[in-house]
Scaffold this active site. Structure first.
Site, short mmCIF file in Angstrom:
data_model
loop_
_atom_site.label_atom_id
_atom_site.label_comp_id
_atom_site.label_asym_id
_atom_site.label_seq_id
_atom_site.Cartn_x
_atom_site.Cartn_y
_atom_site.Cartn_z
N ASP A 9 0.77 -1.23 0.19
CA ASP A 9 0.10 -0.06 -0.08
C ASP A 9 0.88 1.27 0.04
O ASP A 9 0.57 2.43 0.90
CB ASP A 9 -1.05 0.20 1.28
CG ASP A 9 -2.04 -1.15 1.21
OD1 ASP A 9 -2.01 -2.12 0.38
OD2 ASP A 9 -2.69 -1.22 2.04
N LYS A 63 -6.94 -4.99 -2.98
CA LYS A 63 -7.63 -5.43 -1.73
C LYS A 63 -8.47 -4.35 -1.22
O LYS A 63 -8.40 -3.11 -1.65
CB LYS A 63 -6.79 -6.11 -0.85
CG LYS A 63 -5.79 -4.77 -0.23
CD LYS A 63 -4.87 -5.32 0.74
CE LYS A 63 -4.00 -4.29 1.25
NZ LYS A 63 -4.85 -3.30 2.16
N CYS A 77 -1.76 -2.56 7.99
CA CYS A 77 -1.75 -3.48 6.52
C CYS A 77 -0.49 -4.41 6.46
O CYS A 77 -0.36 -5.51 6.20
CB CYS A 77 -1.94 -2.87 5.28
SG CYS A 77 -3.81 -2.20 5.31
C1 VGL Z 1 -4.37 0.85 5.75
C2 VGL Z 1 -5.85 2.12 7.36
C3 VGL Z 1 -7.03 1.73 6.44
C4 VGL Z 1 -3.11 0.55 5.45
C5 VGL Z 1 -5.59 0.62 5.07
O1 VGL Z 1 -3.00 0.02 4.10
O2 VGL Z 1 -2.36 0.26 6.41
N1 VGL Z 1 -4.62 1.48 7.04
N2 VGL Z 1 -6.76 0.96 5.25
#
Ligand code: VGL
Ligand code: ZN
Length: 198
Positions: A18, A104, A143
Site C-alpha cells: 500500500d 484489496k 496493513c
Molecule cells: C490501511 C488503514 C486503513 C493500510 C488501510 O494500508 O495500512 N490503513 N486502510
C-alpha cells in the site's frame, strides 16, 4: 549501510504494501514520513530487478462509502477510493512493468487489511517459487502487520525492512514490531542488519 544486492537471493520476493498517495503526507489518511520510504524501496526495487526477484505491490482499493470509513461503520477517514488520484501508487515509486499488483479492500461487507486476505497471493507466491519475503510499505501497524502475520501463518519466511515502513502511531509501531517478531518475522534494519532484541 546494508546493500539489498547482497541480501536478495533466489527464492525471495519483494512485497510492497500500500505505497499509495493517500497514506503519504498530503493524502486522505496521511502517515507521518510515509513518503520517506519511497527512496528506500526504490533501491530495493532496482536490486530485485537486477537479480530477477519478483516484485509484488498491494493497493488498498475501496468502493465509495466503504464500511471501514467514518460514518459508514468504520474508523478511518475515506481513503484510497477506487480510481481516485489518492488511490494511486506514490508517483516516485518506480514499479517495473512486470510488478504483480494485488488489489484489496474492495469487499463491501468487510475490510481486507492483509494483502493475503482473499486475494490468492499465497498461491501466486508458491507458483513463483517464493519462499522468503522482504516487506516494506504502509502502514506498519495496520496493513503491513496483518500481511506479515498472514505470511508467517502461511509458512513464508519474512524479513521486514525497518527503514521501508512507517506506523500510524509510534506506539502502534512498537507493538507491531513485537507481534511480528513473536510470529517469527525478522526485523531488518539497513544500518544494523538485524534489530537488537530488547
Ligand atoms: C490501511 C488503514 C486503513 C493500510 C488501510 O494500508 O495500512 N490503513 N486502510
Ligand atoms: Zn483502507
Amino acid at each position: 549501510m546494508r546493500d539489498p544486492n547482497d541480501l536478495l537471493e533466489e527464492g525471495d520476493g519483494l512485497l510492497l504494501v500500500d505505497v499509495q498517495k493517500d497514506f503519504c503526507p498530503g493524502g486522505a489518511l496521511p502517515i507521518e514520513e510515509g513518503d520517506e520510504i519511497v527512496p528506500v524501496l526504490s533501491k530495493w526495487i532496482k536490486a530485485a530487478q537486477a537479480k530477477r526477484i519478483p516484485i509484488y505491490a498491494s493497493r488498498d482499493w475501496h468502493p465509495l462509502q466503504h464500511m471501514s470509513f467514518e460514518g459508514h461503520g468504520g474508523k478511518w477517514p475515506p481513503h484510497c477510493i477506487q480510481d481516485t488520484d489518492g488511490a494511486a501508487f506514490h508517483p516516485e515509486l518506480k514499479l517495473p512493468d512486470n510488478t504483480v499488483k494485488i488489489t484489496k479492500g474492495v469487499r463491501f461487507d468487510q475490510d481486507q487489511n492483509s494483502a493475503f486476505d482473499q486475494t490468492g497471493l499465497a498461491e501466486q507466491l508458491t507458483r513463483d517459487n517464493v519462499k522468503r519475503l522482504w516487506v516494506g510499505g504502509l502502514a506498519l501497524d495496520v496493513c503491513v502487520l496483518t500481511t506479515v502475520l498472514d505470511a508467517r501463518r502461511l509458512g513464508f519466511e519474512v524479513h521486514v525492512i525497518l527503514e521501508a515502513t512507517r506506523p500510524v502511531t509510534p506506539e502502534g509501531g512498537e507493538e507491531a514490531i513485537q507481534k511480528m517478531r513473536e510470529a517469527g518475522a525478522t526485523i531488518v534494519s539497513e544500518s544494523l542488519q538485524q534489530m537488537p532484541k530488547r
